[in-house]
Design a protein around this motif. Structure first.
Motif, PDB file in Angstrom:
ATOM      1  N   ASP A 134      39.430  78.261  65.221  1.00  0.00           N
ATOM      2  CA  ASP A 134      38.085  78.441  65.271  1.00  0.00           C
ATOM      3  C   ASP A 134      37.529  79.914  65.410  1.00  0.00           C
ATOM      4  O   ASP A 134      37.916  80.472  66.122  1.00  0.00           O
ATOM      5  CB  ASP A 134      37.834  77.551  66.488  1.00  0.00           C
ATOM      6  CG  ASP A 134      36.307  77.500  66.792  1.00  0.00           C
ATOM      7  OD1 ASP A 134      35.366  78.497  66.344  1.00  0.00           O
ATOM      8  OD2 ASP A 134      35.617  76.489  67.401  1.00  0.00           O
ATOM      9  N   THR A 137      35.483  80.561  68.844  1.00  0.00           N
ATOM     10  CA  THR A 137      36.179  80.538  69.962  1.00  0.00           C
ATOM     11  C   THR A 137      37.752  80.467  70.405  1.00  0.00           C
ATOM     12  O   THR A 137      38.269  80.294  71.394  1.00  0.00           O
ATOM     13  CB  THR A 137      35.642  79.077  70.764  1.00  0.00           C
ATOM     14  OG1 THR A 137      36.367  78.002  69.872  1.00  0.00           O
ATOM     15  CG2 THR A 137      34.086  78.748  70.691  1.00  0.00           C
ATOM     16  N   HIS A 140      42.669  76.519  69.591  1.00  0.00           N
ATOM     17  CA  HIS A 140      42.883  75.449  70.617  1.00  0.00           C
ATOM     18  C   HIS A 140      44.068  74.445  69.908  1.00  0.00           C
ATOM     19  O   HIS A 140      44.098  74.176  68.715  1.00  0.00           O
ATOM     20  CB  HIS A 140      41.606  74.617  70.925  1.00  0.00           C
ATOM     21  CG  HIS A 140      40.594  75.475  71.324  1.00  0.00           C
ATOM     22  ND1 HIS A 140      40.762  76.253  72.640  1.00  0.00           N
ATOM     23  CD2 HIS A 140      39.244  75.988  70.662  1.00  0.00           C
ATOM     24  CE1 HIS A 140      39.492  76.811  72.609  1.00  0.00           C
ATOM     25  NE2 HIS A 140      38.819  76.679  71.507  1.00  0.00           N
ATOM     26  N   CYS A 167      41.593  70.110  71.709  1.00  0.00           N
ATOM     27  CA  CYS A 167      39.839  69.936  71.759  1.00  0.00           C
ATOM     28  C   CYS A 167      39.102  70.554  70.726  1.00  0.00           C
ATOM     29  O   CYS A 167      39.638  71.448  69.891  1.00  0.00           O
ATOM     30  CB  CYS A 167      39.595  70.398  73.268  1.00  0.00           C
ATOM     31  SG  CYS A 167      39.673  72.465  73.238  1.00  0.00           S
ATOM     32  N   THR A 168      37.786  69.961  70.669  1.00  0.00           N
ATOM     33  CA  THR A 168      37.067  70.670  69.815  1.00  0.00           C
ATOM     34  C   THR A 168      35.620  71.007  70.384  1.00  0.00           C
ATOM     35  O   THR A 168      34.995  70.120  70.957  1.00  0.00           O
ATOM     36  CB  THR A 168      36.602  69.623  68.309  1.00  0.00           C
ATOM     37  OG1 THR A 168      38.003  69.564  67.582  1.00  0.00           O
ATOM     38  CG2 THR A 168      35.631  70.251  67.616  1.00  0.00           C
ATOM     39  N   GLU A 169      35.175  72.123  70.082  1.00  0.00           N
ATOM     40  CA  GLU A 169      33.782  72.444  71.056  1.00  0.00           C
ATOM     41  C   GLU A 169      32.773  71.787  70.422  1.00  0.00           C
ATOM     42  O   GLU A 169      32.769  71.678  69.215  1.00  0.00           O
ATOM     43  CB  GLU A 169      33.495  73.765  71.081  1.00  0.00           C
ATOM     44  CG  GLU A 169      34.442  74.524  72.018  1.00  0.00           C
ATOM     45  CD  GLU A 169      34.328  74.458  73.256  1.00  0.00           C
ATOM     46  OE1 GLU A 169      33.408  73.794  73.754  1.00  0.00           O
ATOM     47  OE2 GLU A 169      35.077  75.090  74.173  1.00  0.00           O
ATOM     48  N   PRO A 170      31.858  70.965  71.192  1.00  0.00           N
ATOM     49  CA  PRO A 170      30.669  70.199  70.757  1.00  0.00           C
ATOM     50  C   PRO A 170      29.705  71.433  70.123  1.00  0.00           C
ATOM     51  O   PRO A 170      29.530  72.381  70.901  1.00  0.00           O
ATOM     52  CB  PRO A 170      30.158  69.445  72.164  1.00  0.00           C
ATOM     53  CG  PRO A 170      30.865  70.230  72.986  1.00  0.00           C
ATOM     54  CD  PRO A 170      32.029  71.039  72.617  1.00  0.00           C
ATOM     55  N   ASN A 192      35.442  64.246  70.237  1.00  0.00           N
ATOM     56  CA  ASN A 192      34.757  63.722  71.601  1.00  0.00           C
ATOM     57  C   ASN A 192      35.423  64.631  72.716  1.00  0.00           C
ATOM     58  O   ASN A 192      36.537  65.469  72.529  1.00  0.00           O
ATOM     59  CB  ASN A 192      34.880  62.275  71.870  1.00  0.00           C
ATOM     60  CG  ASN A 192      36.095  61.644  71.899  1.00  0.00           C
ATOM     61  OD1 ASN A 192      36.865  62.293  72.709  1.00  0.00           O
ATOM     62  ND2 ASN A 192      36.228  60.852  71.404  1.00  0.00           N
ATOM     63  N   SER A 194      35.491  68.258  75.049  1.00  0.00           N
ATOM     64  CA  SER A 194      35.051  69.691  74.910  1.00  0.00           C
ATOM     65  C   SER A 194      36.124  70.307  75.582  1.00  0.00           C
ATOM     66  O   SER A 194      37.173  69.858  76.550  1.00  0.00           O
ATOM     67  CB  SER A 194      33.693  69.970  75.674  1.00  0.00           C
ATOM     68  OG  SER A 194      33.810  70.036  77.200  1.00  0.00           O
ATOM     69  N   CYS A 195      36.366  71.670  75.222  1.00  0.00           N
ATOM     70  CA  CYS A 195      37.649  72.436  75.571  1.00  0.00           C
ATOM     71  C   CYS A 195      37.729  72.428  77.144  1.00  0.00           C
ATOM     72  O   CYS A 195      38.788  72.544  77.615  1.00  0.00           O
ATOM     73  CB  CYS A 195      37.794  73.483  74.935  1.00  0.00           C
ATOM     74  SG  CYS A 195      38.059  73.432  73.072  1.00  0.00           S
ATOM     75  N   GLY A 199      39.684  66.830  75.523  1.00  0.00           N
ATOM     76  CA  GLY A 199      38.997  66.035  74.377  1.00  0.00           C
ATOM     77  C   GLY A 199      39.893  65.520  73.049  1.00  0.00           C
ATOM     78  O   GLY A 199      41.182  65.540  73.210  1.00  0.00           O
ATOM     79  N   THR A 201      40.464  64.821  69.015  1.00  0.00           N
ATOM     80  CA  THR A 201      39.869  65.203  67.516  1.00  0.00           C
ATOM     81  C   THR A 201      40.579  64.448  66.391  1.00  0.00           C
ATOM     82  O   THR A 201      41.856  63.886  66.776  1.00  0.00           O
ATOM     83  CB  THR A 201      40.015  66.650  67.459  1.00  0.00           C
ATOM     84  OG1 THR A 201      39.688  67.470  68.337  1.00  0.00           O
ATOM     85  CG2 THR A 201      39.771  67.147  66.059  1.00  0.00           C
TER      86      THR A 201
END
Length: 218
Positions: A134, A137, A140, A167-170, A192, A194-195, A199, A201
């Motif tokens: 990413d 950010t 992850h 996780c994947t940031e919204p 769904n 968040s980090c 979550g 993915t």
């Protein structure tokens, strides 16, 4: 006078590139802006017959419009055109890069200043590590938890996805790359959580996307 001109030419040739010159590249993890105002993230770059293409989420690209731009939202720098959207059934899109002033390396932006070179694509296995490069950010990572996953949308069902605990940031631009080191694994298509809290993915396997579109990594 001739000597001074020759010396200037040598110094110019030896000088480092101008600031920003090395940034005229689009990598996996970078964001492109569609002509409709929708933004999507490149998952991986690929090639066919000497041409360069981006792979990204089909559901995201479907609503973005036929023309793609690079840079800040609203930029006028055209970077490519939509070649094909595969959604539903599968979930990926192929964007044909058309701007010769940019390069399209088989790399991922990480936000750390050191891109990750992608050298191959593979199908993941349960328990394998998958990471998200990413550009905003950082990176992850998590483990692949399920294969052959299906997700239903109003337009139809997407089959043969895989799922991970990464996780994947919204709120980020849609899509992006899932990888393990230099191996491309998946195109992020849904998530769904968040980090900060954890979550799930979901990914379109990139190996099957490359095969369907007749593309290859380079």
């Amino acid at each position: 006078m001739v000597l001074a001109a020759a010396l200037l030419a040598v110094l110019t040739a030896l000088a480092p590139p101008a600031a920003g010159a090395q940034e005229r590249a689009v990598r996996g993890g970078d964001t492109l802006h569609g002509s409709s105002g929708v933004s999507c993230r490149v998952a991986f770059n690929a090639g066919r017959d000497g041409e360069r293409y981006a792979l990204m989420s089909g559901r995201c690209a479907r609503d973005a419009g036929p023309v793609w731009y690079y840079g800040d939202a609203g930029t006028s720098v055209e970077i490519g055109r939509t070649d094909h959207v595969y959604f539903p059934g599968t979930d990926f899109a192929v964007i044909h890069y058309t701007n010769p002033d940019f390069t399209y390396p088989s790399e991922l932006s990480t936000g750390t200043g050191q891109p990750i070179a992608i050298t191959r694509a593979a199908y993941p296995t349960i328990g394998a590590e998958v990471c998200h490069a990413d550009g905003s950010t950082g990176v992850h990572c998590g483990l692949v938890t399920s294969m052959s996953v299906a997700i239903s949308y109003p337009e139809g069902v997407v089959h043969d996805l895989f799922q991970s605990s990464a996780c994947t940031e919204p709120g980020a631009a849609g899509g992006g790359p899932g990888h393990h080191g230099g191996t491309a694994l998946g195109i992020i298509v849904s998530a769904n959580g968040s980090c900060p809290v954890g979550g799930t993915t979901y990914y379109q396997p990139v190996a099957s996307a490359l095969q369907t579109a007749g593309l290859s990594l380079y």
